[in-house]
Scaffold this active site. Structure first.
Site, short mmCIF file in Angstrom:
data_model
loop_
_atom_site.label_atom_id
_atom_site.label_comp_id
_atom_site.label_asym_id
_atom_site.label_seq_id
_atom_site.Cartn_x
_atom_site.Cartn_y
_atom_site.Cartn_z
N ASP A 32 0.85 -1.18 0.00
CA ASP A 32 0.00 0.00 0.00
C ASP A 32 0.89 1.23 0.00
O ASP A 32 1.71 1.41 0.90
CB ASP A 32 -0.89 -0.03 1.25
CG ASP A 32 -2.27 0.53 0.99
OD1 ASP A 32 -2.35 1.60 0.37
OD2 ASP A 32 -3.26 -0.09 1.43
N HIS A 39 -11.37 -2.61 3.24
CA HIS A 39 -11.27 -2.35 4.68
C HIS A 39 -11.99 -1.08 5.12
O HIS A 39 -12.03 -0.78 6.31
CB HIS A 39 -9.79 -2.27 5.05
CG HIS A 39 -9.12 -1.08 4.43
ND1 HIS A 39 -8.94 -0.96 3.06
CD2 HIS A 39 -8.63 0.06 4.97
CE1 HIS A 39 -8.36 0.20 2.80
NE2 HIS A 39 -8.17 0.84 3.94
N ASP A 40 -12.49 -0.30 4.18
CA ASP A 40 -13.22 0.93 4.52
C ASP A 40 -14.73 0.76 4.35
O ASP A 40 -15.49 1.69 4.62
CB ASP A 40 -12.80 2.08 3.59
CG ASP A 40 -11.34 2.47 3.75
OD1 ASP A 40 -10.82 2.39 4.87
OD2 ASP A 40 -10.73 2.86 2.73
C1 GLC Z 1 -7.78 5.53 2.11
C2 GLC Z 1 -7.69 4.27 2.93
C3 GLC Z 1 -8.28 4.54 4.28
C4 GLC Z 1 -7.47 5.63 4.93
C5 GLC Z 1 -7.40 6.87 4.05
C6 GLC Z 1 -6.32 7.78 4.53
O1 GLC Z 1 -9.09 5.89 1.85
O2 GLC Z 1 -8.31 3.21 2.25
O3 GLC Z 1 -8.31 3.39 5.09
O4 GLC Z 1 -8.06 5.97 6.15
O5 GLC Z 1 -7.08 6.55 2.72
O6 GLC Z 1 -5.07 7.20 4.32
#
Ligand code: GLC
Ligand code: CA
Length: 545
Positions: free
Chosen positions: A101, A319-320
């Site tokens: 990531d 995961h969101d």
């Molecule tokens: C993206 C990620 C999320 C995170 C955000 C800030 O949307 O998927 O989990 O909180 O970016 O990095």
């Protein structure tokens, strides 16, 4: 039959691991890299081609690792660099690539760059971040809001300026206009490529071209210049996969990212089907059911956009987001398995690279938390504070958080019916969904009709058959309220896909073009698709001929 010339990732099924919740190896209640290594056979059994690993870098964990304090080190609770090297090697041995990531819209406020930037206004690293003087009234420079609630500006007392953050104050945004920032990012990417990673998922990458003074956050004027430069400096001549998280991507601008000659990314995650289920004013914290035709039109539009050029990502969850079966299916005991399988079929037979979010392959469901102290997610906790201060009752807030909050996806992976679902021998950092005694990998593995068996069959089809991988996508009856129907075609071959995405049975007048005598893709049985078919709730018909 497989076309050898196309990139490897067009035949791959991807799998997302959220490390904190996947497998704990040392009893501290937090998933870790040795835990992931111990579960790699599960992934090879499923037929996964690459893993998108959510961040494992050094981090104070304000946002569970999406706040990085050192891009070249691993968070101690997840393991060591040696563990990471071992994961890459062990995965490679199973033909699985590890995609990391890339969180470079922002760092942690505990990153050495930010510490230096805070030292003084003339520190050489000051410009790694975005600083502004107070506004004319002595307050905020402007009214841009953070995605996690509250102003996107935080005052830094010692140097008398505000710094900019589109997420938590602990996640200061990097200043991409600074060529030194960009060079650091590219060097770090190359460092990881040299360690053997198979690519990057790029966190909120459509935000890096922001121009805060003009109120521009997503899709800024220089975004594509930066992505092309990044490609040139890191990706060119490497056989890797990239996927950009782009909440602002539209059918109109999609090919700017992933068009073949653009030299940017392999594909993007776009969210129009997700946001179709969000309320116009209250966002995701309130219930708004999505009608199936809306969902289908959105998915079909993206298929159309990437028909000749570009490439799609296919996903229900991450995961969101809430759990796929709870959001788009029916997670009641009666329909959970069938609906999870049917959703998998409907999604994975489209054209693009499908992403399985951990637990989706066994039909894991949303969790119901009754108290705010059961939640762990920074976004949920922030909005709870903000919205209850504005008068919303905690009860109403919890209803929204239970539907769409991010912790739904973050309860631990359910491996077995042992205590804590086999995730940990200690106390899990977030509660395990109490339904783990019924819903777990061990029981799915034992059944041929399980959700997992279906995901496995779908990954096999994609890996082995060009029809699934590159066949044309032809949708039918997009306005039908229950049925999702399409064909994929390649030369004289066709696969017909008819899914009843509802909990009621339905009699469907099958369009001529979908009627086919052939073989069921899952059972091998000979099937005749007739002019009228009655489908049980969440039943699907998948025939190749
Ligand atoms: C993206 C990620 C999320 C995170 C955000 C800030 O949307 O998927 O989990 O909180 O970016 O990095
Ligand atoms: Ca651990």
């Amino acid at each position: 039959m497989t076309d050898q010339t196309a990139p490897w990732w067009t035949a791959a099924t991807a799998y997302q691991i959220y490390p904190r919740s996947f497998q704990d190896s040392n009893g501290d209640g937090i998933g870790d890299i040795p835990g992931i290594i111990s579960r790699l056979n599960h992934l090879s059994d499923l037929g996964v081609g690459f893993v998108w690993l959510s961040p494992v870098f050094a981090s104070p964990m304000a946002d569970n690792g999406y706040d990085i304090s050192d891009y070249r080190d691993i968070a101690p609770e997840f393991g060591t660099l040696d563990d990471m090297d071992r994961l890459i090697a062990e995965a490679k041995g199973r033909n699985i690539g590890i995609v990391m990531d890339l969180v470079v819209n922002h760092t942690s406020d505990e990153h050495a760059w930010f510490h230096a930037a805070c030292e003084s206004r003339d520190n050489p690293m000051r410009d790694f971040y975005i600083w502004r003087d107070p506004g004319p009234d002595g307050g905020l420079p402007n009214d841009i809001q953070s995605n996690f609630g509250g102003p996107a500006w935080t005052f830094h007392e010692p140097t008398g300026q505000y710094y900019f953050h589109l997420f938590d104050p602990k996640q200061p945004d990097l200043n991409w206009e600074n060529p030194r920032v960009r060079a650091e990012v590219y060097a770090m990417m190359n460092w990881w490529f040299d360690r053997g990673v198979a690519g990057f998922r790029m966190d909120v990458i459509d935000l890096i071209g922001k121009e805060p003074d003009r109120g521009i956050t997503a899709d800024g004027p220089k975004l594509h210049d930066y992505l092309q430069e990044m490609h040139q400096e890191t990706l060119a001549h490497r056989d890797v996969v990239t996927v950009g998280e782009c909440w602002s991507a539209t059918p109109e601008n999609a090919l700017l990212y992933c068009g073949r000659d653009r030299n940017e990314l392999s594909m993007v995650f776009q969210f129009s089907h997700v946001m179709a289920g969000w309320d116009e004013t209250l966002g995701k914290w309130t219930r708004k059911p999505v009608a199936l035709p809306v969902l289908k039109h959105s998915l079909a539009r993206w298929q159309e956009v990437c028909a000749e050029d570009g490439w799609n990502s296919l996903f229900w969850g991450n995961h969101d987001l809430p759990r796929a079966v709870s959001k788009y299916g029916d997670d009641s005991p009666e329909h959970r398995v069938d609906s999870a399988r049917c959703l998998a079929t409907a999604l994975h037979l489209m054209k693009g690279t499908p992403y399985i979010y951990q637990g989706e392959e066994i039909g894991m469901t949303n969790v119901v938390f009754e108290r705010i102290d059961q939640f762990r997610d920074v976004e949920t906790l922030n909005f709870h504070r903000i919205q209850t201060a504005q008068g919303l009752s905690t009860e109403d807030f919890l209803a929204g958080a239970n539907l769409n909050g991010r912790d739904n996806a973050r309860t631990p992976m359910q491996w077995s019916d042992a205590e804590h679902a086999g995730f940990t021998t200690g106390t899990p950092w977030i509660e395990v969904n109490p339904n783990y005694r019924q819903i777990n990998v061990a029981s799915d593995r034992a059944s041929q009709d399980s959700v997992m068996a279906r995901y496995k069959a779908l990954a096999t089809l994609r890996r082995n058959d060009d029809l699934i991988r590159i066949g044309d996508f032809v949708p039918f009856d997009l306005d039908h309220p229950q049925i999702m129907a399409y064909a994929r075609r390649l030369g004289s071959q066709q696969i017909t896909v008819i899914c009843n995405l509802s909990s009621q049975s339905v009699t469907y007048d099958v369009p001529q073009d979908l009627r086919l005598s052939g073989v069921c893709a899952f059972t091998g049985r000979i099937i005749d698709v007739a002019s009228q078919e009655t489908l049980a709730p969440w039943e699907d018909i998948v025939v190749t001929g």
